[in-house]
Write a protein that holds these residues in place. Structure first.
Motif, PDB file in Angstrom:
ATOM      1  N   VAL A  87       0.808  -1.055   0.015  1.00  0.00           N
ATOM      2  CA  VAL A  87      -0.043   0.044   0.020  1.00  0.00           C
ATOM      3  C   VAL A  87       0.855   1.294   0.039  1.00  0.00           C
ATOM      4  CG1 VAL A  87      -1.722   1.349   1.231  1.00  0.00           C
ATOM      5  CG2 VAL A  87      -1.850  -1.202   1.327  1.00  0.00           C
ATOM      6  N   ALA A  88       0.733   2.225  -0.946  1.00  0.00           N
ATOM      7  CA  ALA A  88       1.550   3.418  -0.964  1.00  0.00           C
ATOM      8  C   ALA A  88       0.532   4.303  -0.469  1.00  0.00           C
ATOM      9  CB  ALA A  88       1.734   3.812  -2.585  1.00  0.00           C
ATOM     10  N   VAL A  89       0.944   5.183   0.405  1.00  0.00           N
ATOM     11  CA  VAL A  89       0.118   6.241   1.111  1.00  0.00           C
ATOM     12  C   VAL A  89       0.893   7.672   0.602  1.00  0.00           C
ATOM     13  CG1 VAL A  89      -0.930   7.268   3.245  1.00  0.00           C
ATOM     14  CG2 VAL A  89      -0.383   4.632   3.046  1.00  0.00           C
ATOM     15  N   SER A 126     -10.068  12.476  -0.250  1.00  0.00           N
ATOM     16  CA  SER A 126      -9.258  11.285  -0.235  1.00  0.00           C
ATOM     17  C   SER A 126      -9.593  10.235  -1.367  1.00  0.00           C
ATOM     18  CB  SER A 126      -9.165  10.673   1.040  1.00  0.00           C
ATOM     19  OG  SER A 126      -8.664  11.489   1.945  1.00  0.00           O
ATOM     20  N   GLN A 127      -8.574   9.765  -1.789  1.00  0.00           N
ATOM     21  CA  GLN A 127      -9.172   8.567  -2.744  1.00  0.00           C
ATOM     22  C   GLN A 127      -8.160   7.321  -2.777  1.00  0.00           C
ATOM     23  OE1 GLN A 127     -11.695   8.684  -5.423  1.00  0.00           O
ATOM     24  NE2 GLN A 127     -11.131   6.704  -5.213  1.00  0.00           N
ATOM     25  N   ILE A 128      -8.869   6.244  -3.093  1.00  0.00           N
ATOM     26  CA  ILE A 128      -8.224   4.833  -3.056  1.00  0.00           C
ATOM     27  C   ILE A 128      -8.195   4.159  -4.194  1.00  0.00           C
ATOM     28  CG2 ILE A 128      -7.866   2.698  -1.826  1.00  0.00           C
ATOM     29  CD1 ILE A 128      -9.035   3.876   0.618  1.00  0.00           C
ATOM     30  N   VAL A 149     -14.853   6.204   1.019  1.00  0.00           N
ATOM     31  CA  VAL A 149     -14.495   6.413  -0.344  1.00  0.00           C
ATOM     32  C   VAL A 149     -14.783   5.252  -1.291  1.00  0.00           C
ATOM     33  CG1 VAL A 149     -12.464   7.893  -0.042  1.00  0.00           C
ATOM     34  CG2 VAL A 149     -12.183   5.776  -0.035  1.00  0.00           C
ATOM     35  N   GLN A 150     -15.051   5.442  -2.577  1.00  0.00           N
ATOM     36  CA  GLN A 150     -15.230   4.237  -3.457  1.00  0.00           C
ATOM     37  C   GLN A 150     -13.768   3.859  -4.086  1.00  0.00           C
ATOM     38  OE1 GLN A 150     -17.985   2.692  -4.460  1.00  0.00           O
ATOM     39  NE2 GLN A 150     -18.879   3.683  -2.615  1.00  0.00           N
ATOM     40  N   VAL A 151     -13.424   2.552  -4.168  1.00  0.00           N
ATOM     41  CA  VAL A 151     -12.218   2.284  -4.662  1.00  0.00           C
ATOM     42  C   VAL A 151     -12.240   2.380  -6.119  1.00  0.00           C
ATOM     43  CG1 VAL A 151     -10.446   0.400  -4.749  1.00  0.00           C
ATOM     44  CG2 VAL A 151     -11.773   0.859  -2.604  1.00  0.00           C
ATOM     45  N   ALA A 152     -11.335   3.167  -6.743  1.00  0.00           N
ATOM     46  CA  ALA A 152     -11.103   3.009  -8.217  1.00  0.00           C
ATOM     47  C   ALA A 152     -10.029   2.206  -8.562  1.00  0.00           C
ATOM     48  CB  ALA A 152     -10.966   4.661  -8.778  1.00  0.00           C
ATOM     49  N   GLU A 153     -10.072   2.037  -9.961  1.00  0.00           N
ATOM     50  CA  GLU A 153      -8.974   1.280 -10.687  1.00  0.00           C
ATOM     51  C   GLU A 153      -7.677   2.264 -10.657  1.00  0.00           C
ATOM     52  OE1 GLU A 153      -7.831  -1.371 -14.617  1.00  0.00           O
ATOM     53  OE2 GLU A 153     -10.119  -0.841 -14.022  1.00  0.00           O
ATOM     54  N   LYS A 154      -6.375   1.630 -10.195  1.00  0.00           N
ATOM     55  CA  LYS A 154      -5.143   2.206 -10.157  1.00  0.00           C
ATOM     56  C   LYS A 154      -4.821   2.458 -11.456  1.00  0.00           C
ATOM     57  CE  LYS A 154      -0.627   1.298  -9.095  1.00  0.00           C
ATOM     58  NZ  LYS A 154       0.372   0.396  -8.776  1.00  0.00           N
ATOM     59  N   PRO A 155      -4.564   3.797 -11.749  1.00  0.00           N
ATOM     60  CA  PRO A 155      -4.077   4.364 -12.996  1.00  0.00           C
ATOM     61  C   PRO A 155      -2.671   3.608 -13.332  1.00  0.00           C
ATOM     62  CG  PRO A 155      -3.793   6.108 -11.619  1.00  0.00           C
ATOM     63  CD  PRO A 155      -4.629   4.972 -10.821  1.00  0.00           C
ATOM     64  N   ALA A 168       2.845  -0.609  -6.342  1.00  0.00           N
ATOM     65  CA  ALA A 168       1.967  -0.851  -4.886  1.00  0.00           C
ATOM     66  C   ALA A 168       0.678  -1.569  -5.888  1.00  0.00           C
ATOM     67  CB  ALA A 168       1.613   0.571  -4.571  1.00  0.00           C
ATOM     68  N   ASP A 169      -0.045  -2.253  -4.973  1.00  0.00           N
ATOM     69  CA  ASP A 169      -1.214  -2.749  -5.155  1.00  0.00           C
ATOM     70  C   ASP A 169      -2.410  -1.995  -4.819  1.00  0.00           C
ATOM     71  OD1 ASP A 169      -0.238  -5.607  -5.675  1.00  0.00           O
ATOM     72  OD2 ASP A 169       0.510  -5.334  -3.659  1.00  0.00           O
ATOM     73  N   VAL A 170      -2.126  -1.235  -3.754  1.00  0.00           N
ATOM     74  CA  VAL A 170      -3.175  -0.251  -3.485  1.00  0.00           C
ATOM     75  C   VAL A 170      -2.529   1.243  -3.340  1.00  0.00           C
ATOM     76  CG1 VAL A 170      -4.898   0.485  -1.431  1.00  0.00           C
ATOM     77  CG2 VAL A 170      -4.474  -1.840  -2.144  1.00  0.00           C
ATOM     78  N   VAL A 171      -3.260   2.417  -3.616  1.00  0.00           N
ATOM     79  CA  VAL A 171      -2.683   3.829  -3.450  1.00  0.00           C
ATOM     80  C   VAL A 171      -3.582   4.393  -2.907  1.00  0.00           C
ATOM     81  CG1 VAL A 171      -1.748   5.618  -4.541  1.00  0.00           C
ATOM     82  CG2 VAL A 171      -1.348   3.515  -5.666  1.00  0.00           C
ATOM     83  N   VAL A 172      -3.225   5.083  -1.664  1.00  0.00           N
ATOM     84  CA  VAL A 172      -4.093   6.053  -0.765  1.00  0.00           C
ATOM     85  C   VAL A 172      -3.833   7.378  -0.971  1.00  0.00           C
ATOM     86  CG1 VAL A 172      -4.970   6.581   1.414  1.00  0.00           C
ATOM     87  CG2 VAL A 172      -4.407   4.265   0.914  1.00  0.00           C
ATOM     88  N   VAL A 173      -4.445   8.281  -1.440  1.00  0.00           N
ATOM     89  CA  VAL A 173      -4.190   9.748  -1.745  1.00  0.00           C
ATOM     90  C   VAL A 173      -5.017  10.391  -0.609  1.00  0.00           C
ATOM     91  CG1 VAL A 173      -4.316  11.727  -2.949  1.00  0.00           C
ATOM     92  CG2 VAL A 173      -3.796   9.517  -4.432  1.00  0.00           C
ATOM     93  N   LEU A 174      -4.252  10.668   0.424  1.00  0.00           N
ATOM     94  CA  LEU A 174      -4.959  11.507   1.671  1.00  0.00           C
ATOM     95  C   LEU A 174      -5.223  13.064   1.190  1.00  0.00           C
ATOM     96  CD1 LEU A 174      -2.604  10.135   4.326  1.00  0.00           C
ATOM     97  CD2 LEU A 174      -4.995   9.542   3.791  1.00  0.00           C
ATOM     98  N   GLY A 175      -6.511  13.346   1.338  1.00  0.00           N
ATOM     99  CA  GLY A 175      -7.088  14.450   1.025  1.00  0.00           C
ATOM    100  C   GLY A 175      -7.412  15.270   2.202  1.00  0.00           C
TER     101      GLY A 175
END
Length: 180
Positions: A87-89, A126-128, A149-155, A168-175
């Protein structure tokens, strides 16, 4: 003369015993999560089982009863083993150290983590993002961080300012909404 009834009584007793044993086994399976110990429910079609069917065929009847296992109306796939998920934060706020603090929370649950800054401008919401295989883990991470949040597909392109989320398998963008 009367017809012998011992054979009929024995069959009734045997049928009742079979029915009681079937009920006890069914309750035991339900208490264990309905998997029966073999995991065949999910392996057969790749989806979690949501109901179980008990039949009265052992007693000669033809009625069938469907009993729900899960009480919720939606069933999600089980999350992957946290140790196998990275997980990348990314911090997209003005709060210094916010990504590291949240990465610590995620790491405490067994996930592999990396942190850094978002490559764009600060965001309010925030977005995941997650790979298709890590959607369930992404939802689990959202719950850990109490993010709605709704999980979106990783770009395809990394979102971090140094590309720290590329693998990363999961990316969390903290807003800003994550600051509470």
């Amino acid at each position: 003369m009367t017809a012998p009834s011992a054979g009929r009584d024995d069959a009734t007793v045997r049928g009742a015993v079979v029915l009681v044993v079937a009920i006890v086994i069914g309750l035991a399976l339900l208490a264990r999560g309905g998997s029966g110990g073999g995991g065949d429910d999910e392996a057969a079609n790749g989806e979690p089982s949501t109901e179980s069917t008990a039949s009265t065929e052992a007693t000669g009847g033809s009625d069938s009863t469907t009993v729900p296992i899960a009480s919720s109306s939606t069933t999600t796939a089980p999350a992957e083993d946290p140790a196998s998920i990275t997980v990348a934060v990314l911090n997209a706020t003005t709060q210094g150290g916010w990504a590291a603090e949240n990465a610590g929370t995620i790491a405490a649950s067994g996930y592999q983590t990396t942190e850094g800054n978002f490559g764009g401008e600060d965001v309010e919401t925030s977005q995941i993002y997650a790979t298709p295989e890590a959607q369930a883990s992404a939802q689990a991470v959202a719950e850990l961080l109490e993010l709605e949040v709704q999980v979106a597909e990783k770009p395809a392109e990394p979102l971090g300012d140094a590309g720290q989320d590329a693998d990363a398998d999961v990316v969390v963008v903290l807003g800003a909404d994550s600051l509470g």
